[in-house]
Design an enzyme around this catalytic site. Structure first.
Site, mmCIF file in Angstrom:
data_model
loop_
_atom_site.group_PDB
_atom_site.id
_atom_site.type_symbol
_atom_site.label_atom_id
_atom_site.label_comp_id
_atom_site.label_asym_id
_atom_site.label_seq_id
_atom_site.Cartn_x
_atom_site.Cartn_y
_atom_site.Cartn_z
ATOM 1 N N LYS A 128 0.794 -1.234 0.000
ATOM 2 C CA LYS A 128 0.000 0.000 0.000
ATOM 3 C C LYS A 128 0.828 1.287 0.000
ATOM 4 O O LYS A 128 0.418 2.281 -0.591
ATOM 5 C CB LYS A 128 -0.938 0.012 1.219
ATOM 6 C CG LYS A 128 -2.137 -0.901 1.063
ATOM 7 C CD LYS A 128 -2.910 -0.970 2.367
ATOM 8 C CE LYS A 128 -4.359 -0.679 2.145
ATOM 9 N NZ LYS A 128 -5.161 -0.790 3.367
ATOM 10 N N ASN B 66 -3.860 6.553 21.537
ATOM 11 C CA ASN B 66 -3.095 5.344 21.189
ATOM 12 C C ASN B 66 -2.122 5.022 22.306
ATOM 13 O O ASN B 66 -1.692 5.920 23.037
ATOM 14 C CB ASN B 66 -2.316 5.548 19.880
ATOM 15 C CG ASN B 66 -2.015 4.230 19.178
ATOM 16 O OD1 ASN B 66 -2.911 3.655 18.571
ATOM 17 N ND2 ASN B 66 -0.803 3.737 19.272
ATOM 18 N N ALA C 65 -4.034 4.274 15.996
ATOM 19 C CA ALA C 65 -3.330 5.164 15.074
ATOM 20 C C ALA C 65 -2.623 4.361 13.983
ATOM 21 O O ALA C 65 -1.658 4.812 13.394
ATOM 22 C CB ALA C 65 -2.328 6.011 15.848
ATOM 23 N N GLY D 27 -17.876 -3.061 12.045
ATOM 24 C CA GLY D 27 -16.791 -2.844 11.085
ATOM 25 C C GLY D 27 -16.983 -3.487 9.723
ATOM 26 O O GLY D 27 -16.371 -3.048 8.747
ATOM 27 N N LYS E 104 1.583 4.043 23.731
ATOM 28 C CA LYS E 104 2.852 4.675 23.312
ATOM 29 C C LYS E 104 3.742 3.663 22.576
ATOM 30 O O LYS E 104 4.797 3.269 23.057
ATOM 31 C CB LYS E 104 3.566 5.243 24.536
ATOM 32 C CG LYS E 104 2.898 6.488 25.121
ATOM 33 C CD LYS E 104 3.401 7.759 24.438
ATOM 34 C CE LYS E 104 2.780 9.019 24.963
ATOM 35 N NZ LYS E 104 3.494 9.765 25.946
#
Ligand code: NAD
Length: 289
Positions: free
Chosen positions: A73, A157, A134, A258, A159
């Site tokens: 991608k 998010n 993220a 989803g 870490k």
């Protein structure tokens, strides 16, 4: 199928690796046939190193369009002549359109997410959204929601490496869509998270939490944060209804599973290929239940 293929049949394909379990060939071939379009769709197993060869082959063979999956991608981006605004901000492409050798890269995941919300009666314009995650799915969602007029997006998010990636995405959004406020916070900061959810119209889980085989997990432990005005969406589609969605539904929230995002991102690619709406109800019934 063979009867359908003629000397002028247009070819579309999927590239990535692995692709042998992909549902895309069935979905697109069904849709071409249903709408009487003289086109066919196949999957090619292409590693990242082979992207350059695959792109050259598109041009030589006049392959009209392609879906792109992992791990290609990001790699395909450098071969595109043009990028959609979302593909440019994200730096990834999942749909390529080939017009006489000129390649345009799009990313339809975020469009699929927004359309899925719309199909559930939810408009994102002017909304405050909390996004958990993220990674790839989260980035596509955040960017498209910003482009489509969300007022504020708060990303939470853990870490890990994705946290730093999100900082870069936010910088890009600030440049391209300055009117949308985007913040990044630590998912471990439960107090901040709960406060932000309380101020949000929509909560999105775009992490892997709750995905098979960890169906008993939810990214939200304290279900007191749910109010029935909150819309709760999940990107996880295996299982179809995650623990997060079950918990939210129990409180009366509008829930958005989803699987619809997957369906509508495919439908958006189909529209880019053909200019037509995919027969989404039938495709959903046949391949997504
Ligand atoms: P990714 O690897 O790019 O990102 C994973 C994200 O999950 C990161 O933000 C990471 O920090 C977070 N994460 C991982 N483990 C975590 C944990 N224990 N606690 C909190 N956060 C954690 O993955 P992706 O491609 O973005 O996919 C994420 C999910 O979305 C997967 O379940 C995938 O199947 C699904 N997905 C759905 C669609 C759709 O159309 N519905 C499209 C793409 C991906």
């Amino acid at each position: 199928m063979e009867k359908r293929i003629s000397g002028s049949t247009a070819l579309y394909c999927l590239i990535g690796s692995p692709v042998d379990h992909s549902g895309s060939p069935a979905m697109y071939n069904y849709s071409f046939q249903k709408l009487g379009i003289d086109s066919a769709y196949v999957a090619f197993d292409i590693s990242e190193e082979k992207v350059s060869d695959a792109i050259a082959a598109f041009k030589t063979l006049n392959i009209r369009g392609a879906n792109v999956t992992m791990p290609c991608k990001s790699e395909v981006v450098k071969y595109m002549d043009e990028l959609s605004p979302a593909a440019r901000i994200i730096g990834a492409v999942n749909t390529i359109i080939n017009k006489s050798g000129k390649l345009t890269g799009h990313i339809t995941d975020g469009v699929g997410f927004v359309r899925n919300l719309k199909e559930h009666g939810v408009d994102i314009k002017g909304k405050i959204i909390t996004v958990l995650g993220a990674g790839g799915a989260a980035t596509a969602i955040v960017v498209q929601c910003a482009l489509d007029g969300a007022k504020e997006i708060n990303i939470f998010n853990i870490k890990d490496a994705f946290y730093q990636k999100a900082e870069k995405t936010i910088e890009n959004i600030k440049k391209e869509v300055p009117e949308c406020v985007v913040n990044l916070c630590d998912l471990e900061d439960t107090q901040k998270l709960n406060g932000q959810i309380a101020a949000s119209d929509i909560l999105v889980n775009a992490t892997r939490v709750g995905m098979h085989p960890n169906e008993e997990e939810s990214p939200i432990k304290d279900t007191n944060v749910f109010t029935k005005e909150l819309v709760v969406a999940d990107v996880v589609y295996n299982p179809r209804k995650t623990k997060l969605l079950e918990d939210a539904e129990a409180v009366g929230c509008t829930i958005v599973p989803g699987i619809g995002m997957l369906l509508w991102q495919g439908a958006e690619a189909f529209k880019l290929y053909t200019g037509l709406e995919m027969p989404a109800d039938e495709v959903n019934e046949l391949y997504f239940k």
